[in-house]
Write a protein that holds these residues in place. Structure first.
Motif, PDB file in Angstrom:
ATOM      1  N   GLN A 169      44.781  14.368  -6.734  1.00 64.98           N
ATOM      2  CA  GLN A 169      43.597  13.596  -6.368  1.00 64.98           C
ATOM      3  C   GLN A 169      43.007  12.890  -7.586  1.00 64.98           C
ATOM      4  O   GLN A 169      42.622  11.724  -7.524  1.00 64.98           O
ATOM      5  N   ILE A 170      42.952  13.593  -8.708  1.00 68.22           N
ATOM      6  CA  ILE A 170      42.430  12.981  -9.931  1.00 68.22           C
ATOM      7  C   ILE A 170      43.347  11.848 -10.394  1.00 68.22           C
ATOM      8  O   ILE A 170      42.879  10.801 -10.839  1.00 68.22           O
ATOM      9  N   ALA A 171      44.656  12.054 -10.269  1.00 70.69           N
ATOM     10  CA  ALA A 171      45.607  11.003 -10.644  1.00 70.69           C
ATOM     11  C   ALA A 171      45.414   9.776  -9.771  1.00 70.69           C
ATOM     12  O   ALA A 171      45.474   8.632 -10.250  1.00 70.69           O
ATOM     13  N   SER A 172      45.161   9.990  -8.481  1.00 67.41           N
ATOM     14  CA  SER A 172      44.916   8.876  -7.569  1.00 67.41           C
ATOM     15  C   SER A 172      43.648   8.129  -7.956  1.00 67.41           C
ATOM     16  O   SER A 172      43.627   6.891  -8.001  1.00 67.41           O
ATOM     17  N   ILE A 173      42.596   8.870  -8.268  1.00 67.46           N
ATOM     18  CA  ILE A 173      41.335   8.264  -8.706  1.00 67.46           C
ATOM     19  C   ILE A 173      41.555   7.456  -9.975  1.00 67.46           C
ATOM     20  O   ILE A 173      41.073   6.325 -10.107  1.00 67.46           O
TER      21      ILE A 173
END
Length: 260
Positions: A169-173
């Motif tokens: 999720q952080i990578a997507s953000i």
């Protein structure tokens, strides 16, 4: 005066578009309901670079990226923290307590209590991560986005480890925030234990020469220096100091390892 009036006094660009809709709903749910007219006025209270900034409903006319203010960063943090906390399908009390404790350390108890009250209402909503992140990317300066990413990893790590769902999720953000892979992996390495983490933090490999290590360190010092986010206020500058110290620790580790 509204219990959350402090938001309007500090926020410039954040209260428009998808972020404005999220905050408006959260304020209403928290008991600070506005009539539509009052809410519209509230969302326009903030100033950015000496002019009002509107976008999201009818577009925006942006000649240059406005300077990010403390309130802009804070609201962005509240929303993206909610996204990360819910990434693994479980709202961990340790993560919630970490968010609360960080707000207290940054803003003081009174303002932190109000921010956390708003955060809990945001946390009940279904958030379109892409829309929110793209709004932040368009309007937030690069050093502030890096600091935001560092905080999100801190939240994910607050229960002891960053699970795969949280990291994805952080990578997507980060992708939506237009943070490149070198910057992303540098910050990510600060939260994992491996033999080459010090090199990843400095954005180099173990094959780098000693001169390359020194150049990389000087480059990272400039990139992560707390003065880069001084426009966010002392409360966020202190948070940047933690990231800066990780760069120093990484360099000292490599120096010791190589006998430099």
């Amino acid at each position: 005066m509204s219990g959350f009036k402090w938001i309007g006094a500090t926020i410039g660009w954040a209260l428009g578009g998808p972020i404005g809709a999220i905050i408006g709903l959260a304020l209403g749910s928290a008991g600070d309901a506005f009539s539509s007219g009052k809410l519209g006025s509230f969302l326009n209270e903030g100033e950015s670079t000496g002019r009002r900034t509107r976008y999201g409903t009818g577009g925006y006319n942006q000649q240059q990226r406005p300077q990010t203010h403390s309130g802009d960063f804070e609201v962005s943090l509240l929303i993206l923290a909610s996204v990360v906390i819910k990434a693994d399908g479980v709202t961990d009390p340790k993560e919630l307590e970490y968010v609360r404790s960080q707000f207290v350390s940054m803003y003081g108890k009174e303002r932190a209590n109000k921010a956390f009250r708003l955060f809990k209402e945001i946390n009940k909503q279904t958030i379109n991560t892409r829309q929110v992140s793209l709004q932040i990317q368009r309007m937030m300066d690069h050093p502030s986005r890096l600091q935001l990413l560092h905080f999100l990893f801190n939240i994910a790590k607050s229960d002891g480890m960053v699970v795969d769902e949280e990291e994805r999720q952080i990578a997507s953000i980060a992708g939506y925030l237009n943070i490149n892979s070198r910057d992303y992996n540098s910050i990510k390495a600060m939260f994992y234990n491996s033999s080459d983490n010090a090199y990843k933090i400095l954005e180099i490999t173990k094959a780098a020469s000693n001169d390359e290590v020194k150049r990389a360190y000087r480059k990272m010092v400039k990139k992560y220096h707390p003065d880069k986010v001084e426009h966010l206020g002392e409360e966020h500058k202190k948070g940047a100091e933690t990231k800066f110290k990780e760069v120093q620790k990484a360099y000292e580790y490599i120096q010791k390892e190589r006998g430099m």
